[in-house]
Design a protein around this motif. Structure first.
Motif, PDB file in Angstrom:
ATOM      1  N   ASN A 117      18.888 -37.554  21.236  1.00 21.73           N
ATOM      2  CA  ASN A 117      17.446 -37.584  21.489  1.00 21.73           C
ATOM      3  C   ASN A 117      16.956 -38.969  21.948  1.00 21.73           C
ATOM      4  OD1 ASN A 117      14.813 -36.594  21.596  1.00 21.73           O
ATOM      5  ND2 ASN A 117      14.427 -36.895  19.406  1.00 21.73           N
TER       6      ASN A 117
ATOM      7  N   GLU B 267      15.100 -40.025  24.256  1.00 20.72           N
ATOM      8  CA  GLU B 267      13.703 -40.128  24.675  1.00 20.72           C
ATOM      9  C   GLU B 267      12.729 -39.750  23.564  1.00 20.72           C
ATOM     10  OE1 GLU B 267      12.986 -41.374  27.607  1.00 20.72           O
ATOM     11  OE2 GLU B 267      15.111 -41.505  28.129  1.00 20.72           O
ATOM     12  N   GLY B 268      13.238 -39.599  22.358  1.00 21.14           N
ATOM     13  CA  GLY B 268      12.375 -39.199  21.254  1.00 21.14           C
ATOM     14  C   GLY B 268      11.153 -40.098  21.114  1.00 21.14           C
ATOM     15  N   PRO B 269       9.969 -39.528  20.924  1.00 23.46           N
ATOM     16  CA  PRO B 269       8.736 -40.321  20.921  1.00 23.46           C
ATOM     17  C   PRO B 269       8.434 -41.040  19.618  1.00 23.46           C
ATOM     18  CG  PRO B 269       8.218 -38.016  20.606  1.00 23.46           C
ATOM     19  CD  PRO B 269       9.705 -38.081  20.846  1.00 23.46           C
ATOM     20  N   SER B 270       9.178 -40.766  18.556  1.00 23.25           N
ATOM     21  CA  SER B 270       8.897 -41.408  17.278  1.00 23.25           C
ATOM     22  C   SER B 270       8.995 -42.921  17.405  1.00 23.25           C
ATOM     23  CB  SER B 270       9.901 -40.924  16.226  1.00 23.25           C
ATOM     24  OG  SER B 270       9.754 -41.640  15.018  1.00 23.25           O
ATOM     25  N   SER B 271       8.279 -43.629  16.549  1.00 31.53           N
ATOM     26  CA  SER B 271       8.447 -45.080  16.484  1.00 31.53           C
ATOM     27  C   SER B 271       9.776 -45.456  15.828  1.00 31.53           C
ATOM     28  CB  SER B 271       7.291 -45.713  15.703  1.00 31.53           C
ATOM     29  OG  SER B 271       7.258 -45.231  14.380  1.00 31.53           O
TER      30      SER B 271
ATOM     31  N   ASP C 151      11.703 -36.432  15.331  1.00 30.39           N
ATOM     32  CA  ASP C 151      11.804 -36.466  16.798  1.00 30.39           C
ATOM     33  C   ASP C 151      12.121 -37.889  17.254  1.00 30.39           C
ATOM     34  OD1 ASP C 151      11.917 -35.559  19.375  1.00 30.39           O
ATOM     35  OD2 ASP C 151       9.779 -35.097  19.561  1.00 30.39           O
ATOM     36  N   ALA C 152      13.162 -38.450  16.613  1.00 29.78           N
ATOM     37  CA  ALA C 152      13.505 -39.858  16.805  1.00 29.78           C
ATOM     38  C   ALA C 152      14.872 -40.014  17.464  1.00 29.78           C
ATOM     39  CB  ALA C 152      13.536 -40.569  15.451  1.00 29.78           C
TER      40      ALA C 152
ATOM     41  N   ARG D  81      12.917 -48.958  25.411  1.00 34.99           N
ATOM     42  CA  ARG D  81      11.676 -48.785  24.655  1.00 34.99           C
ATOM     43  C   ARG D  81      10.784 -50.008  24.805  1.00 34.99           C
ATOM     44  NH1 ARG D  81      11.826 -44.601  20.716  1.00 34.99           N
ATOM     45  NH2 ARG D  81      10.427 -45.781  19.359  1.00 34.99           N
TER      46      ARG D  81
ATOM     47  N   ARG E 244       9.023 -49.866  28.052  1.00 35.29           N
ATOM     48  CA  ARG E 244       7.948 -48.871  28.040  1.00 35.29           C
ATOM     49  C   ARG E 244       6.817 -49.268  27.087  1.00 35.29           C
ATOM     50  NH1 ARG E 244      12.462 -45.195  27.669  1.00 35.29           N
ATOM     51  NH2 ARG E 244      12.015 -44.841  25.446  1.00 35.29           N
TER      52      ARG E 244
ATOM     53  N   GLN F 298       6.936 -49.279  23.918  1.00 31.62           N
ATOM     54  CA  GLN F 298       6.933 -48.231  22.898  1.00 31.62           C
ATOM     55  C   GLN F 298       7.147 -48.859  21.521  1.00 31.62           C
ATOM     56  OE1 GLN F 298       9.691 -45.158  23.912  1.00 31.62           O
ATOM     57  NE2 GLN F 298       9.120 -43.809  22.219  1.00 31.62           N
TER      58      GLN F 298
ATOM     59  N   THR G 223       8.417 -49.574  17.957  1.00 31.77           N
ATOM     60  CA  THR G 223       9.772 -49.315  17.490  1.00 31.77           C
ATOM     61  C   THR G 223      10.019 -49.955  16.137  1.00 31.77           C
ATOM     62  OG1 THR G 223      10.669 -49.157  19.745  1.00 31.77           O
ATOM     63  CG2 THR G 223      12.236 -49.678  17.997  1.00 31.77           C
TER      64      THR G 223
END
Length: 263
Positions: A23, A25-29, A77-78, A143, A146, A148, A150
Motif C-alpha cells: 500500500n 500510496e496509502g493516505p494515512s499519516s 490504510d497506511a 511523501r 507531496r 504529506q 508522516t
C-alpha cells in the motif's frame, strides 16, 4: 570461516526480494516498518539455514510482527515496508558493523554460519540490508515531495522471558530523542485495563543499537516510535486482530490530537 559468496549471488534471481512494500500510496499519516518480518534464509547460506530451531524462534525473526503490521496497514490504510530475510542473515534494525548486525551469538545461541569476513558482510548488506532501507527512503522521499504528513511506526515483538528475567510487559513503547509519539502511546495503552506497558523497557532506542528510528525518523525530524508487543499475545489470529484494533484506535486518537505527523 566460510568463503564469501559474490554479492550478486546472495539472492538468486528466483528467490523472494529483500523487501516488500504494501500500500505505498496509502493516505494515512502513518508509515509502518517491520524490520524483522521474515525468517527466510537465502539458498547461498546453507550453514545458516541448518539452524532451524534458532530460525523458528525470536533469534530468527519477530514472531507475529509481520501479521500485526499487515493488519495495521489495512486498518489505517497506511504504507508498510517489510524486510524479506531473517535477522540472522543481517539485522535490518542494527547499524552495519555493530556486533548484533550479523551476530555470531544471538540470545545465547551460537550462530556458526555468521563467522564471516568483511567481504561477505558487505555482500549481505548489499543484498538484504540496503534494498530494504532504500525502499523506505524512497517511500519517505515521495511523501516529503507531496508534503504529506508522516509519522514512523516500527512494529516489533519480544519474548515473554529471557534467561534470568520474566517480562511482565504486554507491550513496550520505545523511543530515542523524540517522545512525540511515544508519550501518547504510553498514556493511551496504560488506560487499557490489565495491560502492563513498558516505557523504554525491556529495550530502548539508541543510535548505536538501532537503525530505523534514528535514521528514518529522528534524522528527518519525523515523529517516530518503536512498538513492541509480547509474542504470546500474537500467537493466534484473534490475538493479532485484538492488538491491531487496539493500536489502530490509539493511533487514530493520536492523529485527532494533531500529534501524528510531520511534513
Amino acid at each position: 570461516m566460510s568463503s564469501p559468496p559474490p554479492a550478486l549471488h546472495i539472492l538468486a534471481p528466483d528467490e523472494p526480494p529483500a523487501f516488500e512494500v504494501v500500500n505505498p500510496e496509502g493516505p494515512s499519516s502513518a508509515v509502518l516498518l517491520c524490520d524483522h518480518a521474515s525468517n527466510a534464509v537465502p539458498r547461498s547460506l546453507p550453514e545458516l539455514a541448518l539452524q532451524e530451531e534458532a530460525l523458528r524462534e525470536h533469534t530468527g525473526w519477530d514472531i507475529g510482527a509481520a501479521l500485526l503490521s499487515r493488519r495495521l496497514s489495512a486498518l489505517l490504510d497506511a504504507p508498510l515496508v517489510l524486510s524479506g530475510y531473517s535477522r540472522l542473515v543481517i539485522d535490518c534494525n542494527r547499524p552495519l558493523g555493530a556486533p548484533s548486525s550479523i551476530p555470531e551469538v544471538s540470545c545465547g545461541v551460537p550462530i556458526p554460519g555468521n563467522t564471516i569476513d568483511a567481504a561477505e558482510a558487505r555482500a549481505r548488506a548489499d543484498a538484504c540490508f540496503w534494498p530494504y532501507h532504500n525502499a523506505i527512503t524512497a517511500l519517505l522521499d515521495a511523501r516529503r515531495d507531496r508534503r504529506q504528513r508522516t509519522a514512523i511506526l516500527s512494529v516489533h515483538s519480544f519474548t515473554p522471558s529471557m534467561p534470568g528475567q520474566d517480562r511482565p510487559w504486554h507491550a513496550a513503547v520505545l523511543y530515542g530523542r523524540d517522545r512525540r509519539l511515544a508519550a501518547p502511546f504510553i498514556e493511551l495503552l496504560r488506560r487499557e485495563p490489565g495491560l502492563c506497558v513498558g516505557d523504554n523497557e525491556p529495550y530502548h532506542v539508541s543510535a548505536g543499537g538501532d537503525y530505523g528510528i534514528p535514521v528514518h525518523g529522528e534524522a528527518r525530524g519525523l515523529p517516530c516510535v518503536l512498538l513492541e508487543i509480547r509474542q504470546d499475545g500474537l500467537l493466534s489470529a484473534e490475538g493479532v486482530e485484538a492488538w491491531a484494533q487496539r493500536l489502530a484506535a490509539i493511533y487514530r486518537e493520536i492523529e485527532a490530537r494533531g500529534l501524528a505527523g510531520g511534513a
